[in-house]
Design a protein around this motif. Structure first.
Motif, PDB file in Angstrom:
ATOM      1  N   ILE A  94      -0.047   8.182  -1.448  1.00 43.25           N
ATOM      2  CA  ILE A  94       0.595   7.034  -0.810  1.00 43.25           C
ATOM      3  C   ILE A  94      -0.014   6.771   0.562  1.00 43.25           C
ATOM      4  CG2 ILE A  94       2.764   6.171   0.148  1.00 43.25           C
ATOM      5  CD1 ILE A  94       4.228   7.626  -2.073  1.00 43.25           C
ATOM      6  N   GLY A  95      -0.233   7.837   1.343  1.00 43.88           N
ATOM      7  CA  GLY A  95      -0.811   7.668   2.670  1.00 43.88           C
ATOM      8  C   GLY A  95      -2.207   7.076   2.618  1.00 43.88           C
ATOM      9  N   ILE A  96      -3.033   7.570   1.713  1.00 41.47           N
ATOM     10  CA  ILE A  96      -4.407   7.046   1.591  1.00 41.47           C
ATOM     11  C   ILE A  96      -4.395   5.588   1.149  1.00 41.47           C
ATOM     12  CG2 ILE A  96      -6.565   7.267   0.302  1.00 41.47           C
ATOM     13  CD1 ILE A  96      -6.124  10.276   0.255  1.00 41.47           C
ATOM     14  N   LEU A  97      -3.536   5.234   0.189  1.00 40.95           N
ATOM     15  CA  LEU A  97      -3.462   3.847  -0.272  1.00 40.95           C
ATOM     16  C   LEU A  97      -3.002   2.908   0.836  1.00 40.95           C
ATOM     17  CD1 LEU A  97      -1.969   4.264  -3.862  1.00 40.95           C
ATOM     18  CD2 LEU A  97      -4.334   3.730  -3.249  1.00 40.95           C
ATOM     19  N   VAL A  98      -1.998   3.335   1.605  1.00 40.49           N
ATOM     20  CA  VAL A  98      -1.493   2.487   2.684  1.00 40.49           C
ATOM     21  C   VAL A  98      -2.568   2.259   3.737  1.00 40.49           C
ATOM     22  CG1 VAL A  98       0.148   2.392   4.593  1.00 40.49           C
ATOM     23  CG2 VAL A  98       0.926   3.071   2.329  1.00 40.49           C
ATOM     24  N   VAL A  99      -3.266   3.315   4.139  1.00 36.00           N
ATOM     25  CA  VAL A  99      -4.314   3.178   5.153  1.00 36.00           C
ATOM     26  C   VAL A  99      -5.454   2.309   4.634  1.00 36.00           C
ATOM     27  CG1 VAL A  99      -6.057   4.444   6.478  1.00 36.00           C
ATOM     28  CG2 VAL A  99      -3.730   5.353   6.283  1.00 36.00           C
ATOM     29  N   THR A 100      -5.864   2.505   3.381  1.00 33.18           N
ATOM     30  CA  THR A 100      -6.973   1.737   2.816  1.00 33.18           C
ATOM     31  C   THR A 100      -6.631   0.257   2.712  1.00 33.18           C
ATOM     32  OG1 THR A 100      -7.671   3.673   1.529  1.00 33.18           O
ATOM     33  CG2 THR A 100      -8.528   1.529   0.852  1.00 33.18           C
ATOM     34  N   PHE A 101      -5.460  -0.055   2.146  1.00 35.84           N
ATOM     35  CA  PHE A 101      -5.061  -1.454   2.007  1.00 35.84           C
ATOM     36  C   PHE A 101      -4.820  -2.117   3.350  1.00 35.84           C
ATOM     37  CE2 PHE A 101      -3.302  -0.486  -2.466  1.00 35.84           C
ATOM     38  CZ  PHE A 101      -4.542  -0.757  -3.017  1.00 35.84           C
ATOM     39  N   ASN A 102      -4.386  -1.319   4.347  1.00 34.96           N
ATOM     40  CA  ASN A 102      -4.157  -1.901   5.661  1.00 34.96           C
ATOM     41  C   ASN A 102      -5.469  -2.361   6.302  1.00 34.96           C
ATOM     42  OD1 ASN A 102      -2.068  -2.210   7.989  1.00 34.96           O
ATOM     43  ND2 ASN A 102      -3.820  -1.200   8.943  1.00 34.96           N
ATOM     44  N   GLU A 161      -2.819  -8.526   6.610  1.00 34.30           N
ATOM     45  CA  GLU A 161      -1.765  -9.531   6.604  1.00 34.30           C
ATOM     46  C   GLU A 161      -0.874  -9.398   5.374  1.00 34.30           C
ATOM     47  OE1 GLU A 161      -1.059 -11.362   9.085  1.00 34.30           O
ATOM     48  OE2 GLU A 161      -2.778 -10.606  10.225  1.00 34.30           O
ATOM     49  N   LYS A 162      -1.488  -9.153   4.227  1.00 29.74           N
ATOM     50  CA  LYS A 162      -0.703  -8.989   3.009  1.00 29.74           C
ATOM     51  C   LYS A 162       0.158  -7.727   3.070  1.00 29.74           C
ATOM     52  CE  LYS A 162      -3.660 -11.575  -0.182  1.00 29.74           C
ATOM     53  NZ  LYS A 162      -4.413 -11.529  -1.460  1.00 29.74           N
ATOM     54  N   MET A 163      -0.339  -6.675   3.711  1.00 30.16           N
ATOM     55  CA  MET A 163       0.447  -5.450   3.847  1.00 30.16           C
ATOM     56  C   MET A 163       1.669  -5.692   4.720  1.00 30.16           C
ATOM     57  SD  MET A 163      -0.682  -2.900   2.094  1.00 30.16           S
ATOM     58  CE  MET A 163      -0.007  -1.477   2.949  1.00 30.16           C
ATOM     59  N   LYS A 164       1.493  -6.448   5.819  1.00 25.63           N
ATOM     60  CA  LYS A 164       2.642  -6.748   6.672  1.00 25.63           C
ATOM     61  C   LYS A 164       3.659  -7.601   5.933  1.00 25.63           C
ATOM     62  CE  LYS A 164       0.124  -6.474  11.050  1.00 25.63           C
ATOM     63  NZ  LYS A 164      -0.328  -7.204  12.256  1.00 25.63           N
ATOM     64  N   ALA A 165       3.167  -8.542   5.124  1.00 25.12           N
ATOM     65  CA  ALA A 165       4.092  -9.381   4.359  1.00 25.12           C
ATOM     66  C   ALA A 165       4.820  -8.586   3.289  1.00 25.12           C
ATOM     67  CB  ALA A 165       3.323 -10.544   3.726  1.00 25.12           C
ATOM     68  N   ALA A 166       4.122  -7.617   2.682  1.00 23.75           N
ATOM     69  CA  ALA A 166       4.737  -6.823   1.613  1.00 23.75           C
ATOM     70  C   ALA A 166       5.830  -5.905   2.139  1.00 23.75           C
ATOM     71  CB  ALA A 166       3.664  -6.005   0.889  1.00 23.75           C
ATOM     72  N   PHE A 167       5.678  -5.407   3.380  1.00 24.74           N
ATOM     73  CA  PHE A 167       6.658  -4.471   3.924  1.00 24.74           C
ATOM     74  C   PHE A 167       7.707  -5.165   4.779  1.00 24.74           C
ATOM     75  CE2 PHE A 167       3.433  -1.429   2.721  1.00 24.74           C
ATOM     76  CZ  PHE A 167       4.173  -0.317   2.365  1.00 24.74           C
ATOM     77  N   SER A 168       7.786  -6.485   4.726  1.00 27.37           N
ATOM     78  CA  SER A 168       8.766  -7.220   5.519  1.00 27.37           C
ATOM     79  C   SER A 168       9.493  -8.190   4.612  1.00 27.37           C
ATOM     80  CB  SER A 168       8.085  -7.976   6.667  1.00 27.37           C
ATOM     81  OG  SER A 168       9.029  -8.738   7.385  1.00 27.37           O
ATOM     82  N   VAL A 169      10.824  -7.983   4.449  1.00 31.81           N
ATOM     83  CA  VAL A 169      11.608  -8.903   3.616  1.00 31.81           C
ATOM     84  C   VAL A 169      11.921 -10.187   4.347  1.00 31.81           C
ATOM     85  CG1 VAL A 169      12.662  -7.087   2.256  1.00 31.81           C
ATOM     86  CG2 VAL A 169      13.750  -7.825   4.366  1.00 31.81           C
TER      87      VAL A 169
END
Length: 322
Positions: A261-269, A274-282
């Protein structure tokens, strides 16, 4: 039959062994209540984001409950065998039973289950816990006073300070360090969830990998018990040694999950911040999350011109009166 009805003198009646730890049950119920409370917000999340939040809540709570439960389980290392052994002191009775040793971070759990369970008009089903917190010699003396079966007393004696095996030193210190690192991993897990709710997704990924690192440190700490010369437990004509069990492998699986999970989050970030911020914000509503497309807005020019004329007329009347 004797005058004491086949119950050996000075020995209390056998206790019914517990099937599940009350402490573990409390922890699981607390996390289940928390999970239900968080899942109640899912109907308020629209679109495909709802599935992402469902996965996020379940995964996060799974990691949290595992980190807490691992501190209180007695299955980090286990050993068991079925053998014929003398039942109790001052008796020549020989029973056939399964003897089990279960090692946790805070103590050992010794089980004895008859095969069959009822032998010599007694129910042979013991489950005894011995903790590192108190002096194990005192617990061993209490076990002697209770008149516990010889196989249980033999195993517990191996963990006393006077035993030549010296198991108590390595097992107690390894368990304490492993528990400390697991609680540190739990703190990192809580900090990770806080960072995921803030616009710092990258640091949340780093903290998730830190959680995995402390889980691996706890495993390394517990693994040092294998560096001690193996003390063979011989009961009757059989013997056994301890090996890694369910809790150890569960800790490994959880550490690997946190690492992924940590590696995926860092890589996608780095690839799509922008898409990561949108995905983690309702709070971010996207037209892509809705089945109906967002329509364009239009201004009514006639209405706007009419309102402007009306406003200018009122201003003229006000100036004329003044």
């Amino acid at each position: 039959m004797t005058f004491y009805d086949d119950i050996y003198p000075f020995y209390p009646l056998q206790r019914t062994s517990f099937s599940f730890s009350g402490r573990l049950l409390t922890i699981i119920l607390v996390f289940l209540v928390l999970a239900v409370s968080l899942l109640l917000i899912l109907p308020g999340i629209r679109g495909r984001t709802r599935l992402f939040w469902l996965f996020r809540i379940i995964t996060s709570l799974f990691i949290g409950v595992v980190l807490v439960v691992l501190n209180y389980t007695n299955s980090w290392a286990e050993a068991r065998m079925t053998t014929n052994a003398t039942y109790k002191s001052f008796s020549n009775a020989v029973i056939n039973a399964e003897v089990g040793l279960h090692v946790g971070l805070y103590g050992i759990n010794v089980t004895l289950r008859g095969n069959p369970i009822v032998q010599f008009n007694e129910t042979i089903d013991y489950n005894e816990m011995f903790s590192w917190h108190s002096t194990i010699e005192e617990e061993y003396e209490k076990a002697l006073e209770k008149g516990l079966p010889n196989p249980i007393l033999y195993i517990v004696e191996k963990f006393t300070l006077s035993s030549p095996c010296g198991l108590i030193y390595q097992y107690r210190h390894s368990g304490r360090f492993a528990s400390a690192t697991l609680w540190t991993a739990f703190c990192c897990w809580m900090l990770t969830n806080i960072l995921f709710s803030m616009p710092v997704i990258l640091y949340a990924g780093y903290m998730m990998m830190t959680t995995a690192a402390f889980i691996f440190f706890s495993m390394v700490s517990f693994s040092t018990i294998m560096n001690v010369p193996h003390c063979v437990f011989s009961i009757g004509t059989d013997s056994f040694v301890t090996e890694y069990s369910q809790s150890f492998w569960l800790a490994l699986a959880t550490g690997v999950l946190c690492t992924i999970i940590g590696i995926l989050v860092v890589t996608f970030n780095f690839l799509m911040p922008e898409k990561m911020k949108a995905a983690f914000s309702v709070g971010v509503d996207s037209c892509e999350d809705e089945e109906d497309s967002c329509g364009e807005g239009y201004l009514n020019s006639v209405f706007m011109d009419g309102s402007m004329i009306l406003r200018s007329t009122k201003l003229r009347k006000i100036s004329a009166h003044t």
